[in-house]
Write a protein that holds these residues in place. Structure first.
Motif, mmCIF file in Angstrom:
data_model
loop_
_atom_site.group_PDB
_atom_site.id
_atom_site.type_symbol
_atom_site.label_atom_id
_atom_site.label_comp_id
_atom_site.label_asym_id
_atom_site.label_seq_id
_atom_site.Cartn_x
_atom_site.Cartn_y
_atom_site.Cartn_z
ATOM 1 N N GLU A 104 31.904 30.816 -25.931
ATOM 2 C CA GLU A 104 33.010 30.220 -25.170
ATOM 3 C C GLU A 104 34.207 31.160 -25.021
ATOM 4 O OE1 GLU A 104 31.484 28.918 -27.858
ATOM 5 O OE2 GLU A 104 32.924 27.924 -29.215
ATOM 6 N N ASP A 105 34.171 32.313 -25.682
ATOM 7 C CA ASP A 105 35.211 33.324 -25.476
ATOM 8 C C ASP A 105 34.930 34.179 -24.239
ATOM 9 O OD1 ASP A 105 35.201 33.769 -29.024
ATOM 10 O OD2 ASP A 105 36.726 32.702 -27.841
ATOM 11 N N THR A 106 33.783 33.992 -23.632
ATOM 12 C CA THR A 106 33.435 34.749 -22.433
ATOM 13 C C THR A 106 34.429 34.453 -21.327
ATOM 14 O OG1 THR A 106 31.076 34.788 -22.969
ATOM 15 C CG2 THR A 106 31.686 35.048 -20.642
ATOM 16 N N ALA A 107 35.037 35.517 -20.800
ATOM 17 C CA ALA A 107 36.070 35.364 -19.768
ATOM 18 C C ALA A 107 36.542 36.745 -19.331
ATOM 19 C CB ALA A 107 37.255 34.564 -20.311
ATOM 20 N N LEU A 108 37.329 36.722 -18.273
ATOM 21 C CA LEU A 108 38.070 37.912 -17.859
ATOM 22 C C LEU A 108 39.428 37.847 -18.545
ATOM 23 C CD1 LEU A 108 37.780 40.366 -15.987
ATOM 24 C CD2 LEU A 108 38.805 39.004 -14.174
ATOM 25 N N TYR A 109 39.737 38.886 -19.309
ATOM 26 C CA TYR A 109 40.964 38.916 -20.103
ATOM 27 C C TYR A 109 42.022 39.767 -19.387
ATOM 28 C CZ TYR A 109 38.725 36.632 -24.035
ATOM 29 O OH TYR A 109 38.092 35.712 -24.845
ATOM 30 N N PHE A 110 43.230 39.213 -19.316
ATOM 31 C CA PHE A 110 44.336 39.860 -18.614
ATOM 32 C C PHE A 110 45.505 40.090 -19.553
ATOM 33 C CE2 PHE A 110 42.820 39.408 -14.274
ATOM 34 C CZ PHE A 110 41.975 38.316 -14.348
ATOM 35 N N CYS A 111 46.112 41.231 -19.420
ATOM 36 C CA CYS A 111 47.356 41.535 -20.101
ATOM 37 C C CYS A 111 48.511 41.096 -19.193
ATOM 38 C CB CYS A 111 47.403 43.035 -20.362
ATOM 39 S SG CYS A 111 48.854 43.627 -21.213
ATOM 40 N N HIS A 112 49.587 40.605 -19.797
ATOM 41 C CA HIS A 112 50.714 40.087 -19.023
ATOM 42 C C HIS A 112 52.029 40.518 -19.651
ATOM 43 C CE1 HIS A 112 53.580 36.739 -17.905
ATOM 44 N NE2 HIS A 112 53.182 37.175 -16.727
ATOM 45 N N LEU A 113 52.940 40.937 -18.796
ATOM 46 C CA LEU A 113 54.273 41.336 -19.222
ATOM 47 C C LEU A 113 55.297 40.724 -18.270
ATOM 48 C CD1 LEU A 113 56.328 43.173 -20.774
ATOM 49 C CD2 LEU A 113 55.774 44.961 -19.107
ATOM 50 N N LYS A 114 56.295 40.083 -18.836
ATOM 51 C CA LYS A 114 57.353 39.521 -18.015
ATOM 52 C C LYS A 114 58.677 40.121 -18.468
ATOM 53 C CE LYS A 114 59.199 35.136 -16.313
ATOM 54 N NZ LYS A 114 59.123 33.663 -16.392
ATOM 55 N N THR A 115 59.355 40.796 -17.537
ATOM 56 C CA THR A 115 60.653 41.380 -17.843
ATOM 57 C C THR A 115 61.758 40.455 -17.336
ATOM 58 O OG1 THR A 115 60.790 42.606 -15.767
ATOM 59 C CG2 THR A 115 59.624 43.663 -17.594
ATOM 60 N N PHE A 116 62.990 40.928 -17.313
ATOM 61 C CA PHE A 116 64.079 40.086 -16.831
ATOM 62 C C PHE A 116 63.904 39.726 -15.359
ATOM 63 C CE2 PHE A 116 66.104 40.265 -20.705
ATOM 64 C CZ PHE A 116 66.378 41.549 -21.124
ATOM 65 N N ALA A 117 63.310 40.646 -14.588
ATOM 66 C CA ALA A 117 63.273 40.457 -13.135
ATOM 67 C C ALA A 117 61.870 40.315 -12.557
ATOM 68 C CB ALA A 117 63.974 41.623 -12.446
ATOM 69 N N HIS A 118 60.863 40.761 -13.281
ATOM 70 C CA HIS A 118 59.523 40.783 -12.710
ATOM 71 C C HIS A 118 58.484 40.389 -13.747
ATOM 72 C CE1 HIS A 118 61.069 42.897 -9.194
ATOM 73 N NE2 HIS A 118 61.694 43.711 -10.006
ATOM 74 N N GLU A 119 57.304 40.072 -13.235
ATOM 75 C CA GLU A 119 56.176 39.916 -14.142
ATOM 76 C C GLU A 119 55.014 40.740 -13.623
ATOM 77 O OE1 GLU A 119 54.867 35.435 -12.703
ATOM 78 O OE2 GLU A 119 54.214 36.165 -14.652
#
Length: 117
Positions: A90-105
């Motif tokens: 059930e861990d099978t998936a596409l994994y994404f890294c994410h970063l959110k700054t003050f103005a953008h993500e």
């Protein structure tokens, strides 16, 4: 434009471990960094988060099996590591890294994790 470059996905058997890495092309020590995943037919969901002061949170489904760490030692980039142990189908998936700054993500391109016997 900040880039998030992920690596480390693959095909493994249940019970195995994988390490995902994501490097942001700018120093991100002021911001939380996160890993999301999206399985086929499901919405993208938060897996793990590490704050700017290294506090970590996990989804209930991975708590106790996954760890998240970060390296902000370089001024021009930051790296977040997702250590995944005792993997389940059930861990099978596409994994994404994410970063959110003050103005953008920003999102990485995704790395596929497949857990199958």
């Amino acid at each position: 434009q900040v880039q998030l470059v992920e690596s480390g996905g693959g095909l493994v058997q249940p019970g195995s471990s994988l390490t995902l890495s994501c490097t942001a092309s700018m120093g991100s020590s002021l911001f939380a960094m996160e890993w999301f995943r999206q399985a086929p037919g499901k919405q993208r969901a938060l897996v793990a988060r590490i704050s700017a002061n290294y506090e970590t949170t996990f989804s209930d489904s991975v708590k106790g099996r996954f760890t998240i760490t970060r390296d902000d030692s370089r001024r021009d980039e930051s790296t977040v590591i997702l250590q995944m142990n005792n993997l389940r189908p059930e861990d099978t998936a596409l994994y994404f890294c994410h970063l959110k700054t003050f103005a953008h993500e920003y999102w990485g391109q995704g790395t596929q994790v497949t857990v199958s016997s």
